[in-house]
Design a protein around this motif. Structure first.
Motif, PDB file in Angstrom:
ATOM      1  N   VAL A  54     -13.687   0.634   5.164  1.00  0.00           N
ATOM      2  CA  VAL A  54     -14.054   1.983   5.579  1.00  0.00           C
ATOM      3  C   VAL A  54     -12.974   2.900   5.008  1.00  0.00           C
ATOM      4  N   ASN A  55     -13.352   3.674   4.003  1.00  0.00           N
ATOM      5  CA  ASN A  55     -12.392   4.506   3.285  1.00  0.00           C
ATOM      6  C   ASN A  55     -12.404   5.922   3.847  1.00  0.00           C
ATOM      7  N   ARG A  56     -11.404   6.214   4.676  1.00  0.00           N
ATOM      8  CA  ARG A  56     -11.284   7.550   5.286  1.00  0.00           C
ATOM      9  C   ARG A  56     -10.148   8.346   4.645  1.00  0.00           C
ATOM     10  N   LEU A  57      -9.721   7.926   3.473  1.00  0.00           N
ATOM     11  CA  LEU A  57      -8.651   8.631   2.779  1.00  0.00           C
ATOM     12  C   LEU A  57      -9.119  10.017   2.364  1.00  0.00           C
ATOM     13  N   ARG A  58      -8.233  10.987   2.469  1.00  0.00           N
ATOM     14  CA  ARG A  58      -8.520  12.358   2.036  1.00  0.00           C
ATOM     15  C   ARG A  58      -7.693  12.663   0.804  1.00  0.00           C
ATOM     16  N   VAL A  59      -8.292  13.367  -0.129  1.00  0.00           N
ATOM     17  CA  VAL A  59      -7.599  13.742  -1.366  1.00  0.00           C
ATOM     18  C   VAL A  59      -6.945  15.102  -1.171  1.00  0.00           C
ATOM     19  N   VAL A  60      -5.630  15.124  -1.360  1.00  0.00           N
ATOM     20  CA  VAL A  60      -4.864  16.364  -1.280  1.00  0.00           C
ATOM     21  C   VAL A  60      -4.036  16.450  -2.562  1.00  0.00           C
ATOM     22  N   TYR A  73      -9.630  -0.465   7.437  1.00  0.00           N
ATOM     23  CA  TYR A  73      -9.732   0.989   7.529  1.00  0.00           C
ATOM     24  C   TYR A  73      -8.585   1.608   6.741  1.00  0.00           C
ATOM     25  N   LEU A  74      -8.933   2.421   5.755  1.00  0.00           N
ATOM     26  CA  LEU A  74      -7.944   3.180   4.995  1.00  0.00           C
ATOM     27  C   LEU A  74      -7.960   4.606   5.517  1.00  0.00           C
ATOM     28  N   GLU A  75      -6.787   5.109   5.906  1.00  0.00           N
ATOM     29  CA  GLU A  75      -6.689   6.466   6.433  1.00  0.00           C
ATOM     30  C   GLU A  75      -5.453   7.142   5.865  1.00  0.00           C
ATOM     31  N   LEU A 132       0.841  -1.204   0.000  1.00  0.00           N
ATOM     32  CA  LEU A 132       0.000   0.000   0.000  1.00  0.00           C
ATOM     33  C   LEU A 132       0.873   1.250   0.000  1.00  0.00           C
ATOM     34  N   GLN A 133       1.926   1.243   0.801  1.00  0.00           N
ATOM     35  CA  GLN A 133       2.796   2.415   0.889  1.00  0.00           C
ATOM     36  C   GLN A 133       3.583   2.615  -0.395  1.00  0.00           C
ATOM     37  N   GLU A 134       3.852   1.546  -1.124  1.00  0.00           N
ATOM     38  CA  GLU A 134       4.514   1.687  -2.417  1.00  0.00           C
ATOM     39  C   GLU A 134       3.622   2.468  -3.379  1.00  0.00           C
ATOM     40  N   LEU A 135       2.318   2.247  -3.290  1.00  0.00           N
ATOM     41  CA  LEU A 135       1.371   2.938  -4.166  1.00  0.00           C
ATOM     42  C   LEU A 135       1.127   4.380  -3.729  1.00  0.00           C
ATOM     43  N   GLU A 136       0.978   4.579  -2.456  1.00  0.00           N
ATOM     44  CA  GLU A 136       0.650   5.910  -1.930  1.00  0.00           C
ATOM     45  C   GLU A 136       1.271   6.036  -0.544  1.00  0.00           C
ATOM     46  N   PRO A 137       2.404   6.745  -0.419  1.00  0.00           N
ATOM     47  CA  PRO A 137       3.178   6.747   0.826  1.00  0.00           C
ATOM     48  C   PRO A 137       2.472   7.301   2.053  1.00  0.00           C
ATOM     49  N   ASP A 138       1.457   8.133   1.883  1.00  0.00           N
ATOM     50  CA  ASP A 138       0.783   8.713   3.049  1.00  0.00           C
ATOM     51  C   ASP A 138      -0.526   8.019   3.395  1.00  0.00           C
ATOM     52  N   ALA A 139      -0.748   6.844   2.842  1.00  0.00           N
ATOM     53  CA  ALA A 139      -1.945   6.064   3.152  1.00  0.00           C
ATOM     54  C   ALA A 139      -1.593   4.983   4.179  1.00  0.00           C
ATOM     55  N   ARG A 140      -2.529   4.719   5.076  1.00  0.00           N
ATOM     56  CA  ARG A 140      -2.330   3.693   6.103  1.00  0.00           C
ATOM     57  C   ARG A 140      -3.499   2.714   6.067  1.00  0.00           C
ATOM     58  N   LYS A 192      -7.824   7.123  -4.522  1.00  0.00           N
ATOM     59  CA  LYS A 192      -8.638   6.808  -3.345  1.00  0.00           C
ATOM     60  C   LYS A 192      -9.550   5.621  -3.646  1.00  0.00           C
ATOM     61  N   LYS A 193     -10.238   5.676  -4.780  1.00  0.00           N
ATOM     62  CA  LYS A 193     -11.148   4.599  -5.155  1.00  0.00           C
ATOM     63  C   LYS A 193     -10.394   3.310  -5.486  1.00  0.00           C
ATOM     64  N   ALA A 194      -9.260   3.439  -6.195  1.00  0.00           N
ATOM     65  CA  ALA A 194      -8.475   2.259  -6.581  1.00  0.00           C
ATOM     66  C   ALA A 194      -7.937   1.528  -5.354  1.00  0.00           C
ATOM     67  N   LEU A 195      -7.444   2.264  -4.368  1.00  0.00           N
ATOM     68  CA  LEU A 195      -6.936   1.625  -3.151  1.00  0.00           C
ATOM     69  C   LEU A 195      -8.054   0.902  -2.408  1.00  0.00           C
ATOM     70  N   ALA A 196      -9.229   1.494  -2.355  1.00  0.00           N
ATOM     71  CA  ALA A 196     -10.359   0.837  -1.695  1.00  0.00           C
ATOM     72  C   ALA A 196     -10.725  -0.464  -2.410  1.00  0.00           C
ATOM     73  N   ARG A 197     -10.692  -0.452  -3.758  1.00  0.00           N
ATOM     74  CA  ARG A 197     -10.993  -1.683  -4.505  1.00  0.00           C
ATOM     75  C   ARG A 197      -9.941  -2.761  -4.247  1.00  0.00           C
ATOM     76  N   LEU A 198      -8.666  -2.362  -4.220  1.00  0.00           N
ATOM     77  CA  LEU A 198      -7.597  -3.331  -3.956  1.00  0.00           C
ATOM     78  C   LEU A 198      -7.750  -3.977  -2.584  1.00  0.00           C
TER      79      LEU A 198
END
Length: 87
Positions: free
Chosen positions: A62-68, A34-36, A17-25, A45-51
């Motif tokens: 539960v997708n709590r990711l924020r788009v910045v 829980y994605l945060e 997950l961190q390889e794809l998006e370093p600030d996602a947990r 955001k949507k792709a990570l939730a599907r994975l």
């Protein structure tokens, strides 16, 4: 609870997950994932939730990711992009 294995700076190797998006947990409690954190665009955001939803041990996400956005655009630049897209 599985937590922290994807966090930056905890001395562990980077997870997928961190390889794809370093600030996602990702944390998992029971069968709920829980994605945060932060991602750079809505599509990620949507792709990570599907994975995560495709993981065999996960029943619910539960997708709590924020788009910045990486570089915020001015209102004028957004207006120009929208108008160009409508042509």
């Amino acid at each position: 609870m599985l937590s922290g294995c994807f966090r930056r700076g905890n001395g562990q190797k980077k997870g997928p997950l961190q390889e794809l998006e370093p600030d996602a947990r990702l944390s998992v409690v029971g069968r709920v994932a829980y994605l945060e954190g932060y991602v750079s665009c809505y599509q990620r955001k949507k792709a990570l939730a599907r994975l995560v939803a495709d993981l065999p041990a996960v029943e619910r996400v539960v997708n709590r990711l924020r788009v910045v956005p990486v570089s915020p655009r001015s209102d004028r630049a957004i207006e120009e992009a929208v108008l160009a897209g409508l042509k």
